[in-house]
Each structure stands twice: as C-alpha cells, then as structure tokens.
Design a protein around this motif. Structure first.
Motif, mmCIF file in Angstrom:
data_model
loop_
_atom_site.group_PDB
_atom_site.id
_atom_site.type_symbol
_atom_site.label_atom_id
_atom_site.label_comp_id
_atom_site.label_asym_id
_atom_site.label_seq_id
_atom_site.Cartn_x
_atom_site.Cartn_y
_atom_site.Cartn_z
ATOM 1 N N PRO A 138 -1.942 7.317 -6.003
ATOM 2 C CA PRO A 138 -1.176 8.290 -5.210
ATOM 3 C C PRO A 138 -2.024 9.446 -4.701
ATOM 4 O O PRO A 138 -1.927 9.847 -3.542
ATOM 5 C CB PRO A 138 -0.102 8.774 -6.194
ATOM 6 C CG PRO A 138 -0.004 7.699 -7.227
ATOM 7 C CD PRO A 138 -1.390 7.153 -7.359
ATOM 8 N N ARG A 139 -2.861 9.985 -5.586
ATOM 9 C CA ARG A 139 -3.679 11.136 -5.183
ATOM 10 C C ARG A 139 -4.798 10.733 -4.227
ATOM 11 O O ARG A 139 -5.115 11.468 -3.299
ATOM 12 C CB ARG A 139 -4.266 11.827 -6.416
ATOM 13 C CG ARG A 139 -3.231 12.600 -7.208
ATOM 14 C CD ARG A 139 -3.843 13.750 -7.959
ATOM 15 N NE ARG A 139 -2.821 14.615 -8.516
ATOM 16 C CZ ARG A 139 -3.028 15.865 -8.893
ATOM 17 N NH1 ARG A 139 -4.233 16.410 -8.762
ATOM 18 N NH2 ARG A 139 -2.060 16.604 -9.397
ATOM 19 N N ARG A 145 -3.478 10.505 -0.689
ATOM 20 C CA ARG A 145 -3.212 11.831 -0.116
ATOM 21 C C ARG A 145 -4.509 12.586 0.163
ATOM 22 O O ARG A 145 -4.689 13.180 1.231
ATOM 23 C CB ARG A 145 -2.333 12.648 -1.082
ATOM 24 C CG ARG A 145 -0.940 12.096 -1.286
ATOM 25 C CD ARG A 145 -0.004 13.165 -1.827
ATOM 26 N NE ARG A 145 -0.444 13.684 -3.124
ATOM 27 C CZ ARG A 145 -0.027 13.236 -4.300
ATOM 28 N NH1 ARG A 145 0.823 12.214 -4.342
ATOM 29 N NH2 ARG A 145 -0.446 13.776 -5.424
ATOM 30 N N SER A 185 2.550 4.581 3.426
ATOM 31 C CA SER A 185 3.233 5.770 2.914
ATOM 32 C C SER A 185 3.213 5.796 1.399
ATOM 33 O O SER A 185 2.914 4.792 0.747
ATOM 34 C CB SER A 185 4.690 5.785 3.400
ATOM 35 O OG SER A 185 5.405 4.693 2.826
ATOM 36 N N GLN A 186 3.574 6.948 0.833
ATOM 37 C CA GLN A 186 3.666 7.072 -0.620
ATOM 38 C C GLN A 186 4.796 6.198 -1.170
ATOM 39 O O GLN A 186 4.702 5.684 -2.282
ATOM 40 C CB GLN A 186 3.918 8.530 -1.007
ATOM 41 C CG GLN A 186 2.763 9.471 -0.687
ATOM 42 C CD GLN A 186 1.499 9.168 -1.476
ATOM 43 O OE1 GLN A 186 0.449 8.866 -0.911
ATOM 44 N NE2 GLN A 186 1.591 9.225 -2.778
ATOM 45 N N LYS A 187 5.845 6.019 -0.400
ATOM 46 C CA LYS A 187 6.947 5.158 -0.831
ATOM 47 C C LYS A 187 6.475 3.722 -0.989
ATOM 48 O O LYS A 187 6.791 3.042 -1.969
ATOM 49 C CB LYS A 187 8.091 5.235 0.189
ATOM 50 C CG LYS A 187 9.299 4.385 -0.190
ATOM 51 C CD LYS A 187 10.390 4.506 0.866
ATOM 52 C CE LYS A 187 11.590 3.622 0.507
ATOM 53 N NZ LYS A 187 12.648 3.715 1.543
ATOM 54 N N LYS A 218 4.396 3.148 -4.246
ATOM 55 C CA LYS A 218 5.116 2.918 -5.499
ATOM 56 C C LYS A 218 5.533 1.447 -5.632
ATOM 57 O O LYS A 218 5.412 0.845 -6.701
ATOM 58 C CB LYS A 218 6.353 3.820 -5.570
ATOM 59 C CG LYS A 218 6.017 5.302 -5.685
ATOM 60 C CD LYS A 218 7.287 6.148 -5.721
ATOM 61 C CE LYS A 218 6.949 7.633 -5.827
ATOM 62 N NZ LYS A 218 8.171 8.487 -5.848
ATOM 63 N N TYR A 271 0.614 17.336 -0.399
ATOM 64 C CA TYR A 271 0.841 16.515 0.787
ATOM 65 C C TYR A 271 1.954 15.487 0.572
ATOM 66 O O TYR A 271 2.017 14.827 -0.475
ATOM 67 C CB TYR A 271 -0.437 15.789 1.173
ATOM 68 C CG TYR A 271 -0.319 14.872 2.383
ATOM 69 C CD1 TYR A 271 -0.464 15.379 3.659
ATOM 70 C CD2 TYR A 271 -0.013 13.526 2.226
ATOM 71 C CE1 TYR A 271 -0.348 14.559 4.767
ATOM 72 C CE2 TYR A 271 0.109 12.692 3.329
ATOM 73 C CZ TYR A 271 -0.053 13.219 4.601
ATOM 74 O OH TYR A 271 0.072 12.385 5.692
ATOM 75 N N THR A 272 2.832 15.332 1.562
ATOM 76 C CA THR A 272 3.900 14.325 1.533
ATOM 77 C C THR A 272 3.989 13.676 2.906
ATOM 78 O O THR A 272 3.618 14.263 3.917
ATOM 79 C CB THR A 272 5.271 14.935 1.164
ATOM 80 O OG1 THR A 272 5.591 15.960 2.124
ATOM 81 C CG2 THR A 272 5.250 15.521 -0.235
ATOM 82 N N ASP A 273 4.516 12.430 2.943
ATOM 83 C CA ASP A 273 4.769 11.785 4.237
ATOM 84 C C ASP A 273 6.003 10.899 4.141
ATOM 85 O O ASP A 273 6.608 10.780 3.086
ATOM 86 C CB ASP A 273 3.546 10.976 4.704
ATOM 87 C CG ASP A 273 3.104 9.946 3.682
ATOM 88 O OD1 ASP A 273 3.830 9.686 2.700
ATOM 89 O OD2 ASP A 273 2.014 9.381 3.867
#
Length: 483
Positions: free
Chosen positions: A95-96, A99, A256-258, A261, A481-483
């Motif tokens: 995750p990191r 980003r 994306s981060q979604k 996961k 950071y998010t997206d």
C-alpha cells in the motif's frame, strides 16, 4: 520422445509469443511508462498472479520440491518463510510503496523511486541499483534458462544448450514486443497453469501409493527441526520479498488502493497454495519414486512423477507448467533489468535527459537481449550450480540490498539519501562476502546481509544531516495520499 508432449510444448510457446504480438499490435505499450509499468492500469487478478508467477520460477516446480524430496522436512522452513514474507510484503509494503511511488514524481522503477523519494539530484543511487540489477538478474535469469534446458532435454532429448536458446528467443520476443503489459498477462496465464499442475500431480501420485509402491524412507527424513541453521535460513528466505524489484514493481502498477486490497488477498492465497503443494510434491515424490541421485542432481522430481503417472497429452500440459514457471520469472527479470538501465542509467546519465521515448524503448530492448544471452551462457556452464543455488544467490543479494532500505523509506520520516546508499551497499557487499567465505556456516547469506544493510542505513542516517523540509513534506503527503 513423446509426440503429444512435443505438440503441447509447441502450442504453448506459440501462445506466449502470440500474447506479445497482441500487445505490440494494440500499441498500448507506447512510451516509457507504458512499456515499463503498463501505465499503472493493471487489475487486481492480473497483478496478483503476475506478482506470484514472476516470483515462483522453475525452482518452485523443480528446485524446491527436489530439495524436500532429497533432504527431508527440514527444508519445509523455506516455503514457510516465503509464505510469511510474501503475506507481510502485501500488507505492510504494497500500500505504501504504491502511494509513495506516485507522490515521488510518479516513479516507474525502484531506483528512480528511491532517488525521487529523497528529492536528490545525485544519480549515484540509481547507478548503484542498476549495477546490482544487471548482475543479479543475469544470474537469476540463468536459473530459468537452465530449467528450460533440463525440461526439453529430459522430455524430448533436445540438447540442453539448444533448448535454452530456444526458450530465450521466445521469452525475449514477447518481452521485446509487448513490454510490461505482455509480461503481466503471460504471467497471469502461466500462474493459473502452475497452480493447476501443482494441485493435480501430487494428488494423483498420493492416490496411487500403497504397500507395494511406497518406498522406505528413513526416520531422519521426517525431522522438521533437523538443525537450527535450516530453521533460521528457511525463514530468512521471506526477507527477500521486501527487496525483490520484479515483484514489488507490481505493487506500483495497480490502478487504485481498492484494487490493491483485492489483489493482496488473491496473491497471498495463490502463493500459499503454490508453496504448500510444492512441498507436497517433494514429500509424495520421495515415497512414490524413492531416492535417486539423478533426480536430485537435475531437480527432476516433478517431471519424473508427472511422466510416470499421466499419458502424453496430460503430462505435456502439466509439464508446460515448468515452462510457465521459467518464462514468467525470466520475462519479469529481463524487463526489470532493462528498465533500470534505460530509465536510471541511459536516459539521465548517458543521454543526460535528451533521449526520446522511442530511443528509451530501444535501449531497454537491447538490454533485454544482452542479459538473456549472457544468462544462457551462464546456465550452459556445467559448473554454474543447480537451479535452486542460482536462485538463492540472486534472491539473497536483492533482499539484503533493497529490503531494509525500501522499508525504511516507507516508514521512517528521518531516513535520508546517504542512509539509503549506505544500506544498499552494505547489504549487497555483506551478502556476497558471506556467500564467498562463510557459506560453510549453514546460515543463508540474506540474513547477515539484511541485518548489515539495516544497521548501515540507520547508523549513517543518524550520523548525517536530517532530510530537508521538502523531503519530510513529501513523506507526509505520501502517507496521506488517497485515490
């Protein structure tokens, strides 16, 4: 020679080449970011299986099962360590890293990310990384080429060196044409094939075991705690995941981060299943086939088991998994090495930023060809070592050099550029020296190398100037950071 197996192999190789041609015709690999990172448009399933397949080369079908087959359950600590390391890398690193790589000027390679992370104008770190990449990946790719040569020689009697060059041509062709997207999609299909083969072969072999087919196995074989070195070294394999460029680059390619996961769940489950059944192949193979020096010397337990159980068409499909494992790792290694050279040496240093996208792509492609040829030359040398030993050497260098530095860059705000350089150099040097002079201790070199890299990075950081305010702000921005 079994004609059915030969036909299956030819069809499989044509399919892999077709994927490369498909992505070349679609022209979606245009530009540096497209060719080397797929424009960050990889979905969760493709990313997860590509990350796993690029990791699980032929050693998971040949080297690892044969080690367990010959040396006993003490070798099970290797898959245990790998499963733990892989899961932790998805949870704490992926995750990191995604980003941070975006915030750090949309970095597309690991050396580029590390330089941009500290807003450094110095190219020293990129050059050091690129040199390690080129050397280690050449050795790593040699293990995959060696596996292809062993497979073709065993199955159809082809000269091993000729077989290596044939595999080399196919791998280079679809990597050359399609870039990152072709590599990821071929890895996806190859990952599915590898899992199917490892599930089917030991289950059928186990179902055939009875009093007349089960060979005698000594009590010592079943000792899980054969030595403390086996336990520590086996678990130490998991450290490699935190610094394995061709694997963690997949984390950076997700949409994306979604998706990350979802990809993490798929990837962890796939890898655990692969490792469990690779171990089962070794154990069942020992009972089904008995011990044979030839099987151990050439890492043939999976191949021998499959050919003893199934008819030609089925065995051809299952043995194609060895090709899949070899090619899925070799292509990723070649692309990672070429991206490191093109983006981190050729463009900023040789051409001083004046190269066009087209020139960059051709520079990378030339490196792909060069590394592949050198890898075949190494693999064809009878003194090069086994498939497992070649993999362990490259794995150790990458894990020790890059693992501590990348983790610190993601979690330690105080970490600075000089600390990163010191960590990479210390990790690589100690790993190599341990392999050369202290391998007789039985301790895998990645462990002292990783510790040395971590200590050097931390001590150097504390002994040098704190990072600038801009670097600290970049760290905070990446965390948020998010997206």
């Amino acid at each position: 020679m079994n004609l059915s197996e030969v036909i299956i192999f030819i069809l499989y190789l044509c399919f892999m080449l077709g994927v490369g041609i498909w992505f070349f015709v679609k022209s979606k690999t245009g530009g540096e970011k497209g060719y080397f990172l797929g424009n960050r448009q990889m979905g969760p399933w493709v990313t997860a299986l590509s990350a796993g397949a690029s990791d699980m080369s032929a050693w998971v079908l040949m080297g690892l099962p044969t080690s367990i087959y010959a040396l006993g359950l003490g070798q099970l600590w290797i898959p245990i360590g790998l499963a733990l390391g892989y899961a932790l890398s998805w949870v704490f690193e992926a995750p990191r890293l995604r980003r941070f790589s975006i915030v750090a000027d949309d970095s597309i390679t690991i050396p580029q990310y590390l330089t941009n992370r500290f807003l450094s104008k110095s190219k020293s770190l990129q050059v050091i990384c690129a040199v390690i990449f080129l050397v280690a990946y050449t050795i790593y790719a040699a293990s995959s080429m060696k596996a292809c040569g062993t497979l073709f020689h065993t199955v159809i009697g082809m000269d091993e060196t000729v077989a290596m060059y044939l595999a080399c041509i196919i791998i280079v062709a679809y990597t050359f044409l399609g870039g990152f997207s072709a590599v990821c999609w071929t890895d996806f299909f190859q990952g599915m094939l590898m899992l199917g083969a490892l599930l089917i072969a030991p289950i059928f072999a186990a179902s055939m075991l009875d009093g007349s087919t089960t060979t005698a196995v000594s009590d010592g074989y079943w000792n899980l705690f054969s030595s403390w070195q086996d336990v520590i070294s086996g678990l130490g394999w998991g450290l490699g995941y935190f610094g394995m460029p061709h694997i963690i680059i997949r984390f950076m390619s997700l949409k994306s981060q979604k998706d990350l996961k979802k990809s993490a769940k798929i990837g962890i489950i796939w890898t655990v299943l692969i490792l469990v059944f690779a171990a089962v192949v070794g154990i069942v193979g020992r009972m089904f086939l008995g011990y044979d020096d030839g099987i151990y010397g050439d890492s043939l337990v999976f191949i021998t088991m499959v050919r003893a159980i199934f008819p030609g068409i089925i065995s051809g499909i299952l043995l194609s998994a060895v090709l899949a494992a070899s090619m899925s790792t070799a292509d990723s290694q070649l692309l990672a090495a070429s991206s490191a050279f093109a983006s981190d040496v050729y463009k900023p240093i040789i051409r001083k930023g004046k190269s066009s996208d087209k020139e960059m792509l051709w520079a990378g492609r030339i490196v792909v060809v060069a590394i592949a040829v050198i890898a075949v030359i190494i693999a064809s040398n009878p003194n090069a070592g086994t498939i497992m030993s070649l993999v362990s050497n490259a794995w150790g260098v990458f894990g020790a050099a890059f693992g501590p530095v990348i983790l610190l860059s993601l979690y330690w705000k105080r970490f600075n550029f000089k600390g990163a350089v010191a960590g990479i150099l210390a990790g690589a040097v100690v790993d190599i020296l341990w392999l050369a002079f202290l391998s007789g201790t039985g301790v895998y070199e990645i462990i002292p190398g990783f510790i040395a890299g971590l200590l050097a990075a931390v001590i150097t950081t504390y002994c040098t100037k704190e990072p600038s305010k801009d670097v600290e702000e970049l760290f905070d921005k990446a965390v948020a950071y998010t997206d």
